[in-house]
Write a protein that holds these residues in place. Structure first.
Motif, PDB file in Angstrom:
ATOM      1  N   ASP A  75      40.646  44.514  26.764  1.00 17.25           N
ATOM      2  CA  ASP A  75      40.239  43.538  27.775  1.00 17.25           C
ATOM      3  C   ASP A  75      39.796  44.249  29.045  1.00 17.25           C
ATOM      4  O   ASP A  75      39.948  45.456  29.184  1.00 17.25           O
ATOM      5  N   ASP A  76      39.245  43.463  29.964  1.00 15.27           N
ATOM      6  CA  ASP A  76      38.785  44.037  31.228  1.00 15.27           C
ATOM      7  C   ASP A  76      39.488  43.402  32.428  1.00 15.27           C
ATOM      8  O   ASP A  76      38.928  43.300  33.507  1.00 15.27           O
ATOM      9  N   ARG A  77      40.740  42.997  32.252  1.00 15.10           N
ATOM     10  CA  ARG A  77      41.462  42.338  33.352  1.00 15.10           C
ATOM     11  C   ARG A  77      41.595  43.238  34.568  1.00 15.10           C
ATOM     12  O   ARG A  77      41.705  42.745  35.689  1.00 15.10           O
ATOM     13  N   HIS A  80      39.259  42.520  37.347  1.00 12.61           N
ATOM     14  CA  HIS A  80      39.360  41.217  37.998  1.00 12.61           C
ATOM     15  C   HIS A  80      40.702  41.026  38.695  1.00 12.61           C
ATOM     16  O   HIS A  80      41.185  39.906  38.814  1.00 12.61           O
ATOM     17  N   HIS A  85      42.270  36.358  36.234  1.00 13.83           N
ATOM     18  CA  HIS A  85      41.736  35.550  35.136  1.00 13.83           C
ATOM     19  C   HIS A  85      40.282  35.127  35.319  1.00 13.83           C
ATOM     20  O   HIS A  85      39.693  34.611  34.388  1.00 13.83           O
ATOM     21  N   THR A  88      37.531  37.398  33.182  1.00 14.46           N
ATOM     22  CA  THR A  88      38.114  38.371  32.261  1.00 14.46           C
ATOM     23  C   THR A  88      37.616  38.132  30.839  1.00 14.46           C
ATOM     24  O   THR A  88      37.575  37.005  30.371  1.00 14.46           O
TER      25      THR A  88
END
Length: 154
Positions: A75-77, A80, A85, A88
């Protein structure tokens, strides 16, 4: 969409690896419990092949000896953090694990792993460590809570 998904794999270096074993590998005698681990990885072939390092006596390695099918979450949280959220993306990857690599592939993968993750050199060079190849089979990208894209790799 497949190119975007593979690019997502190639542009990241950390994931959560999920494995499970068979009941025979579980000391409790009950159904196996999925096991998740935060893992560093490197990718080649545009994101279709990944390499990871782990100890040969770890639960994840023992599980993969029993069941080669694994799942990853990338994921690329981290991009962000200020707006949790918002925007993401999360990619679920189904892959097949190969625990025995030919010596030339092992050396190439080890050199690549060192170039991306030099902080893990001590793990790479331990005799009880294993380099594992994961071959991607299916991808499921979630771009928000209502939008998903599925791709199968032949």
């Amino acid at each position: 969409m497949l190119d975007e998904m593979l690019g997502f794999i190639a542009s990241n270096t950390m994931c959560v690896l999920a494995t499970t074993g068979t009941p025979a590998c579980c000391s409790s005698g009950r159904l196996p419990i999925p096991h998740c681990s935060l893992m560093a990885y490197v990718s080649i072939e545009g994101g279709v092949t990944l390499y990871m390092v782990t100890s040969k006596d770890s639960r994840k390695f023992l599980n993969m000896q029993e069941v080669a099918q694994v799942s990853l979450l990338i994921d690329d949280r981290h991009l962000h953090a200020s707006a949790l959220h918002s925007g993401t993306k999360a990619l679920t990857v189904s892959a097949i694990a190969e625990l025995q690599l030919a010596s030339d592939e092992y050396e190439r993968a080890r050199a690549l792993f060192h170039s991306v993750h030099p902080h893990l050199d001590s793990l790479i060079h331990q005799p009880e460590s294993a380099l594992i190849r994961l071959t991607v089979r299916e991808l499921l990208l979630l771009t928000d809570s209502e939008t998903s894209f599925f791709e199968k790799i032949a």
